[in-house]
Design a protein around this motif. Structure first.
Motif, PDB file in Angstrom:
ATOM      1  N   LYS A   1     -31.049 -35.473  -2.280  1.00 23.85           N
ATOM      2  CA  LYS A   1     -32.243 -35.037  -1.571  1.00 23.85           C
ATOM      3  C   LYS A   1     -32.594 -36.069  -0.498  1.00 23.85           C
ATOM      4  O   LYS A   1     -33.438 -36.946  -0.684  1.00 23.85           O
ATOM      5  CB  LYS A   1     -33.410 -34.855  -2.543  1.00 23.85           C
ATOM      6  CG  LYS A   1     -34.607 -34.138  -1.947  1.00 23.85           C
ATOM      7  CD  LYS A   1     -35.675 -33.889  -2.991  1.00 23.85           C
ATOM      8  CE  LYS A   1     -36.857 -33.137  -2.396  1.00 23.85           C
ATOM      9  NZ  LYS A   1     -37.904 -32.852  -3.434  1.00 23.85           N
TER      10      LYS A   1
ATOM     11  N   ALA B   1     -30.008 -30.900  -2.707  1.00 23.59           N
ATOM     12  CA  ALA B   1     -31.015 -31.428  -3.633  1.00 23.59           C
ATOM     13  C   ALA B   1     -30.649 -31.103  -5.076  1.00 23.59           C
ATOM     14  O   ALA B   1     -30.827 -31.929  -5.985  1.00 23.59           O
ATOM     15  CB  ALA B   1     -32.392 -30.865  -3.294  1.00 23.59           C
ATOM     16  N   GLY B   2     -30.116 -29.904  -5.299  1.00 24.76           N
ATOM     17  CA  GLY B   2     -29.718 -29.509  -6.641  1.00 24.76           C
ATOM     18  C   GLY B   2     -28.579 -30.343  -7.190  1.00 24.76           C
ATOM     19  O   GLY B   2     -28.399 -30.430  -8.416  1.00 24.76           O
TER      20      GLY B   2
ATOM     21  N   PRO C   1     -25.177 -21.806  -0.011  1.00 26.56           N
ATOM     22  CA  PRO C   1     -26.008 -22.091  -1.188  1.00 26.56           C
ATOM     23  C   PRO C   1     -25.230 -22.576  -2.397  1.00 26.56           C
ATOM     24  O   PRO C   1     -25.846 -23.003  -3.381  1.00 26.56           O
ATOM     25  CB  PRO C   1     -26.648 -20.724  -1.499  1.00 26.56           C
ATOM     26  CG  PRO C   1     -26.370 -19.853  -0.323  1.00 26.56           C
ATOM     27  CD  PRO C   1     -25.103 -20.366   0.280  1.00 26.56           C
TER      28      PRO C   1
ATOM     29  N   GLU D   1     -31.912 -24.175   5.188  1.00 29.27           N
ATOM     30  CA  GLU D   1     -32.672 -24.327   3.948  1.00 29.27           C
ATOM     31  C   GLU D   1     -31.797 -24.147   2.712  1.00 29.27           C
ATOM     32  O   GLU D   1     -31.932 -24.914   1.743  1.00 29.27           O
ATOM     33  CB  GLU D   1     -33.862 -23.364   3.926  1.00 29.27           C
ATOM     34  CG  GLU D   1     -34.953 -23.726   4.928  1.00 29.27           C
ATOM     35  CD  GLU D   1     -35.463 -25.155   4.769  1.00 29.27           C
ATOM     36  OE1 GLU D   1     -35.634 -25.600   3.605  1.00 29.27           O
ATOM     37  OE2 GLU D   1     -35.671 -25.819   5.794  1.00 29.27           O
ATOM     38  N   PRO D   2     -30.872 -23.157   2.680  1.00 27.80           N
ATOM     39  CA  PRO D   2     -29.959 -23.094   1.538  1.00 27.80           C
ATOM     40  C   PRO D   2     -29.134 -24.363   1.366  1.00 27.80           C
ATOM     41  O   PRO D   2     -28.873 -24.786   0.243  1.00 27.80           O
ATOM     42  CB  PRO D   2     -29.073 -21.889   1.859  1.00 27.80           C
ATOM     43  CG  PRO D   2     -29.935 -21.012   2.715  1.00 27.80           C
ATOM     44  CD  PRO D   2     -30.743 -21.956   3.548  1.00 27.80           C
ATOM     45  N   ARG D   3     -28.729 -24.971   2.478  1.00 28.72           N
ATOM     46  CA  ARG D   3     -27.973 -26.226   2.387  1.00 28.72           C
ATOM     47  C   ARG D   3     -28.834 -27.338   1.810  1.00 28.72           C
ATOM     48  O   ARG D   3     -28.399 -28.098   0.940  1.00 28.72           O
ATOM     49  CB  ARG D   3     -27.425 -26.615   3.751  1.00 28.72           C
ATOM     50  CG  ARG D   3     -26.956 -28.066   3.850  1.00 28.72           C
ATOM     51  CD  ARG D   3     -25.784 -28.238   4.766  1.00 28.72           C
ATOM     52  NE  ARG D   3     -24.587 -27.651   4.183  1.00 28.72           N
ATOM     53  CZ  ARG D   3     -23.385 -27.728   4.765  1.00 28.72           C
ATOM     54  NH1 ARG D   3     -23.240 -28.344   5.931  1.00 28.72           N
ATOM     55  NH2 ARG D   3     -22.330 -27.187   4.194  1.00 28.72           N
ATOM     56  N   ILE D   4     -30.052 -27.457   2.274  1.00 30.07           N
ATOM     57  CA  ILE D   4     -30.956 -28.486   1.759  1.00 30.07           C
ATOM     58  C   ILE D   4     -31.174 -28.300   0.267  1.00 30.07           C
ATOM     59  O   ILE D   4     -31.120 -29.264  -0.521  1.00 30.07           O
ATOM     60  CB  ILE D   4     -32.292 -28.465   2.524  1.00 30.07           C
ATOM     61  CG1 ILE D   4     -32.090 -28.955   3.964  1.00 30.07           C
ATOM     62  CG2 ILE D   4     -33.345 -29.325   1.817  1.00 30.07           C
ATOM     63  CD1 ILE D   4     -33.288 -28.758   4.863  1.00 30.07           C
ATOM     64  N   SER D   5     -31.411 -27.070  -0.155  1.00 25.96           N
ATOM     65  CA  SER D   5     -31.635 -26.786  -1.571  1.00 25.96           C
ATOM     66  C   SER D   5     -30.393 -27.096  -2.397  1.00 25.96           C
ATOM     67  O   SER D   5     -30.492 -27.652  -3.504  1.00 25.96           O
ATOM     68  CB  SER D   5     -32.027 -25.318  -1.758  1.00 25.96           C
ATOM     69  OG  SER D   5     -33.257 -25.034  -1.118  1.00 25.96           O
ATOM     70  N   ASN D   6     -29.228 -26.737  -1.873  1.00 27.71           N
ATOM     71  CA  ASN D   6     -27.980 -27.009  -2.583  1.00 27.71           C
ATOM     72  C   ASN D   6     -27.768 -28.506  -2.758  1.00 27.71           C
ATOM     73  O   ASN D   6     -27.444 -28.983  -3.856  1.00 27.71           O
ATOM     74  CB  ASN D   6     -26.815 -26.383  -1.830  1.00 27.71           C
ATOM     75  CG  ASN D   6     -25.506 -26.493  -2.578  1.00 27.71           C
ATOM     76  OD1 ASN D   6     -25.482 -26.511  -3.804  1.00 27.71           O
ATOM     77  ND2 ASN D   6     -24.420 -26.551  -1.837  1.00 27.71           N
TER      78      ASN D   6
END
Length: 226
Positions: free
Chosen positions: A140, A135-136, A94, A128-133
């Motif tokens: 994305k 995107a942040g 994350p 999901e933590p990787r995707i969110s990271n």
């Protein structure tokens, strides 16, 4: 001559779902990009993680197994290294930091190319933590997970694509797998950490070896005519 790498069933299922959601234009370029040590820093934080566990790299040679030892100098075997890697991602997925220039380069390429992340990420729960990271950090793009050599996955993603296909990865194993499985791919060998970049050997068939997204972005834009 090495044989093409088959695509794993679980990765192929992700590719089919991706294609359903994002139908490909065969005339549009495709950039298939790794994550660790390409768009997110891996080696530097992994070195911190190793130190916290009482281990260290022995050299800046570009390998993990055979290059990590405890404080007494005892080499760790493959299972022990894999356990350390799993623990790293469980803790760090994350919060890995972006490689300088990666988000900007991919953004500039996305006008003329489809961008897909293809990552060997231990633990489905870390997806999901990787995707969110990502995107942040302004990245994305669709993310597909794989295990082992990536040639079969790249061949499946590139099937029917008439425009250039660019594959970017830090791993010689993955680059060789793609070279043998989809010969039309343009191969970019990218290692962000300059210490390990210097310790990585040359690979036949690589179009560009770099640690800098300014170089990678410029080369790819020229390759796809952007």
């Amino acid at each position: 001559m090495s044989q093409p790498t088959p695509v794993l069933p679980r990765t192929l299922a992700q590719i089919r779902e991706h294609e359903r959601r994002h139908p490909a234009d065969p005339e549009r370029a495709l950039v298939i990009c790794d994550v660790d040590e390409v768009v997110l820093h891996f080696l530097a934080p992994f070195e911190v993680h190793l130190g916290e566990q009482g281990f260290a790299f022995l050299s800046h040679e570009y390998k993990l197994t055979g290059n990590i030892a405890d404080t007494a100098g005892r080499l760790l075997d493959g299972p022990a290294v894999r356990a350390l890697i799993q623990g790293f991602f469980d803790d760090w997925a994350p919060r890995q930091e972006p490689v300088e220039g990666a988000a900007e380069a991919l953004r500039s390429l996305s006008d003329r190319a489809d961008i897909v992340f293809l990552t060997n990420l231990p633990g489905d729960w870390n997806r999901e933590p990787r995707i969110s990271n990502l995107a942040g950090h302004g990245m994305k793009y669709p993310l597909l997970t794989n295990s082992g050599p990536k040639g079969g996955a790249v061949a499946a993603l590139a099937a029917g694509r008439r425009a250039p296909v660019i594959f970017i990865d830090d791993s010689a194993t993955n680059i060789l797998s793609v070279r043998n499985s989809h010969a039309m791919s343009t191969l970019v060998h990218f290692i962000a950490d300059r210490r390990f970049f210097t310790g990585a050997g040359e690979i036949d068939g690589v179009a560009l070896k770099t640690h800098d997204w300014r170089d990678a972005g410029a080369y790819i834009r020229n390759r796809i005519g952007a």
